[in-house]
Design a protein around this motif. Structure first.
Motif, PDB file in Angstrom:
ATOM      1  N   ILE A  31       8.470  -7.065   3.472  1.00 44.01           N
ATOM      2  CA  ILE A  31       7.618  -7.183   2.293  1.00 44.01           C
ATOM      3  C   ILE A  31       7.316  -5.813   1.676  1.00 44.01           C
ATOM      4  O   ILE A  31       7.114  -5.692   0.469  1.00 44.01           O
ATOM      5  CB  ILE A  31       6.306  -7.944   2.666  1.00 44.01           C
ATOM      6  CG1 ILE A  31       5.514  -8.359   1.418  1.00 44.01           C
ATOM      7  CG2 ILE A  31       5.415  -7.140   3.601  1.00 44.01           C
ATOM      8  CD1 ILE A  31       6.061  -9.543   0.703  1.00 44.01           C
ATOM      9  N   ARG A  32       7.360  -4.772   2.500  1.00 41.48           N
ATOM     10  CA  ARG A  32       7.044  -3.429   2.001  1.00 41.48           C
ATOM     11  C   ARG A  32       8.120  -2.877   1.078  1.00 41.48           C
ATOM     12  O   ARG A  32       7.896  -1.935   0.336  1.00 41.48           O
ATOM     13  CB  ARG A  32       6.844  -2.463   3.185  1.00 41.48           C
ATOM     14  CG  ARG A  32       5.665  -2.839   4.065  1.00 41.48           C
ATOM     15  CD  ARG A  32       5.668  -2.021   5.335  1.00 41.48           C
ATOM     16  NE  ARG A  32       6.887  -2.221   6.133  1.00 41.48           N
ATOM     17  CZ  ARG A  32       7.089  -1.727   7.346  1.00 41.48           C
ATOM     18  NH1 ARG A  32       6.149  -0.995   7.921  1.00 41.48           N
ATOM     19  NH2 ARG A  32       8.205  -1.959   7.998  1.00 41.48           N
ATOM     20  N   ASP A  33       9.315  -3.473   1.148  1.00 41.33           N
ATOM     21  CA  ASP A  33      10.424  -2.948   0.349  1.00 41.33           C
ATOM     22  C   ASP A  33      10.453  -3.494  -1.071  1.00 41.33           C
ATOM     23  O   ASP A  33      11.285  -3.077  -1.879  1.00 41.33           O
ATOM     24  CB  ASP A  33      11.765  -3.257   1.038  1.00 41.33           C
ATOM     25  CG  ASP A  33      11.974  -2.382   2.267  1.00 41.33           C
ATOM     26  OD1 ASP A  33      11.417  -1.261   2.284  1.00 41.33           O
ATOM     27  OD2 ASP A  33      12.671  -2.815   3.196  1.00 41.33           O
ATOM     28  N   TYR A  34       9.585  -4.467  -1.385  1.00 42.23           N
ATOM     29  CA  TYR A  34       9.612  -5.052  -2.730  1.00 42.23           C
ATOM     30  C   TYR A  34       8.488  -4.492  -3.579  1.00 42.23           C
ATOM     31  O   TYR A  34       7.327  -4.547  -3.198  1.00 42.23           O
ATOM     32  CB  TYR A  34       9.511  -6.580  -2.648  1.00 42.23           C
ATOM     33  CG  TYR A  34      10.720  -7.167  -1.980  1.00 42.23           C
ATOM     34  CD1 TYR A  34      11.923  -7.273  -2.668  1.00 42.23           C
ATOM     35  CD2 TYR A  34      10.684  -7.563  -0.652  1.00 42.23           C
ATOM     36  CE1 TYR A  34      13.060  -7.779  -2.045  1.00 42.23           C
ATOM     37  CE2 TYR A  34      11.812  -8.071  -0.019  1.00 42.23           C
ATOM     38  CZ  TYR A  34      12.988  -8.174  -0.722  1.00 42.23           C
ATOM     39  OH  TYR A  34      14.110  -8.662  -0.119  1.00 42.23           O
ATOM     40  N   PRO A  35       8.833  -3.951  -4.737  1.00 37.43           N
ATOM     41  CA  PRO A  35       7.796  -3.337  -5.564  1.00 37.43           C
ATOM     42  C   PRO A  35       6.840  -4.371  -6.160  1.00 37.43           C
ATOM     43  O   PRO A  35       7.233  -5.497  -6.455  1.00 37.43           O
ATOM     44  CB  PRO A  35       8.608  -2.654  -6.672  1.00 37.43           C
ATOM     45  CG  PRO A  35       9.909  -3.374  -6.718  1.00 37.43           C
ATOM     46  CD  PRO A  35      10.174  -3.862  -5.344  1.00 37.43           C
TER      47      PRO A  35
END
Ligand code: NAG
Ligand code: NAG
Ligand code: NAG
Length: 455
Positions: free
Chosen positions: A41-45
């Protein structure tokens, strides 16, 4: 002009070795570890000029111990261990020495017998990790009054402990003091199938499911798997279908607890055999939780109604910052059906394996699989008057979905897609219910899945 010379190197293995195979098979249906299939989830802006204001999640519990009857079958086939080793010693086995060493070192794990279906340490770590990544991604959400947070497990040790693990990961190092709801005896939103007569009678104990499973086990391909396992292990004991299934359970459960995700029991199967065994569970889940029946998509609608109402409440000035619901693969898959996801025109059939099928339990029903919905509030900086708008992002297993683009659905799109769920009910669960063409509860789900496919 230059001549192109192709040098083809043939590597000849004397025998298949599982232990040092460069990449062993990873997909094990509903017993697939979450890390094998998840995104992050951290990789999606976050959409531009937006900030997350509310999160709604639906989570399957994490890695767990097998249930009672599976444990019994597993324990029965571990009695083959000595014969597997002896067959190698007398030269009838096709396994390599190191795989046999693996069997010699194997010890039955007593924990799984005393704590059947309980969440394992691995499962705790999976849910803790999801909570932790959400905290890192959305730290600004983790403050405020306890009533802005809501956590609800079904009434099982594995979901309650998953909820604890998720909260632990989410709140660690913060000042947040949240509690989870007392599990209710009966949950008609996040486990509605338990008390749905039509589901219990027509689906779970129905004809289609049994027919498909029997067909699979009688298929020439499964027979070939059984024979191949028999020969590979060099057994004189005659294997039957349930023993092959139990060997598969030994492989996938024990590997899920091992740091290197390997178990000697997996050496009983060649890769293409594991690929076929995976299909067995897809058939099972398709006819029990999926598109094999019209009942399941209707059972999945209540959870989507909850999501819809949760975000609408926020827009109306109430609502929560984070709500988490902890449930089972059955529920996850019913929700996918309500959403029209992973569906193909041709129904899945035991006799006809499509290697590229959309309904793949390993990807959609792995341990800890989840849906995360994020409501973002955005500033209209281009306009002179300060106005705001919203964007909804939807993730499955921390990956993008076709439901909303990465920059989010507009509120209008979200309402267009989710408002129809708000009339969801369980009337159809009564065996005396007569489906009515005019009745939204029998026709809406179909209309919705058509909408998803063509929009
Ligand atoms: C026994 O099984 C549990 C899961 O129930 C696992 O966490 C543990 O690591 C296993 N123990 C050994 C020695 O493999
Ligand atoms: C957290 O909230 C509970 C229930 O409201 C309360 O009993 C407990 O003392 C609180 N803990 C802390 C550390 O504030
Ligand atoms: C397979 O064999 C085992 C052990 O002999 C037996 O308990 C089981 O009932 C058999 N299963 C089938 C499907 O025949």
């Amino acid at each position: 002009m230059s001549k192109l010379i192709l040098v083809v190197l043939f590597v000849v293995y004397t025998d298949a070795c599982y232990w040092n195979a460069p990449c062993s098979y990873q997909l094990f249906g509903s017993k697939t570890p979450y890390d094998t299939v998840r995104g992050d989830i951290r990789d999606y802006p976050t959409p531009k000029n937006c900030e997350a204001v509310s999160i709604w999640t639906l989570n399957r519990h994490g890695n767990r111990n097998p249930g009672k009857s599976v444990v019994r079958g597993m324990k029965d086939v571990t009695l083959l261990k000595d014969e597997i080793i002896r067959s190698w010693e007398v030269g009838t086995s096709k396994l390599c020495a190191q795989d046999i060493q693996g069997f010699r070192n194997f010890k039955w794990n007593d924990t799984i017998e005393v704590a059947t279906t309980y969440l394992t340490g691995t499962g705790y770590d999976e849910l803790f990790g999801i909570g932790q990544r959400l905290r890192e991604k959305y730290p600004h959400l983790l403050e405020g009054q306890p009533e802005k947070f809501y956590f609800r497990p079904t009434n099982e040790q594995r979901t309650i402990t998953s909820c604890v693990a998720f909260i632990h990961g989410l709140t660690e190092g913060t000042n947040l003091n949240v509690t989870m709801e007392q599990a209710r005896q009966r949950d008609d939103v996040f486990r509605p199938y338990e008390n749905c007569d039509r589901y219990q009678i027509e689906v779970k104990n129905g004809y289609a499911l049994n027919y498909q499973l029997d067909t699979f086990l009688a298929s020439p391909k499964f027979m070939a798997v059984q024979e191949a396992v028999q020969n590979r292990l060099g057994l004189t004991t005659q294997l039957n279908a349930s023993m092959v299934l139990s060997l598969y359970e030994m492989c996938r459960f024990y590997r899920s607890w091992a740091p290197d995700h390997k178990s000697p029991w997996c050496a009983a199967f060649a890769e293409e055999e594991l690929f076929y065994m995976e299909f067995y569970e897809d058939v099972l889940h398709y006819y029990r939780n999926g598109y094999g029946t019209w009942v399941t998509e209707n059972l999945g609608r209540l959870a989507m109604k909850d999501l819809y109402e949760s975000f609408m409440a926020f827009l109306e000035g109430g609502g929560r910052k984070i709500s988490g619901h902890f449930t089972h693969d059955t529920m996850m898959e019913m929700v996918y059906c309500a959403l029209g996801l992973y569906k193909e025109d041709a129904p899945l059939q035991a006799m006809n394996m499509d290697p590229h099928r959309a309904w793949r339990t390993s990807y959609i029903g792995a341990f800890s699989s989840n849906i995360i919905a994020v409501l973002n509030r955005c500033d209209e900086i281009a306009s002179r008057t300060a106005s705001q708008y919203y964007r909804v992002q939807l993730f499955i297993n921390e990956k993008e979905t076709p439901l909303c683009p990465l920059e989010g659905c507009t509120m209008q799109e979200f309402q267009g897609k989710f408002k129809p769920y708000s009339n969801a009910n369980l009337d159809f669960c009564s065996m005396s219910y007569v489906p009515d063409e005019q009745d939204p509860s029998s026709s809406n789900a179909r209309a919705i899945s058509a909408f998803w496919r063509f929009s």
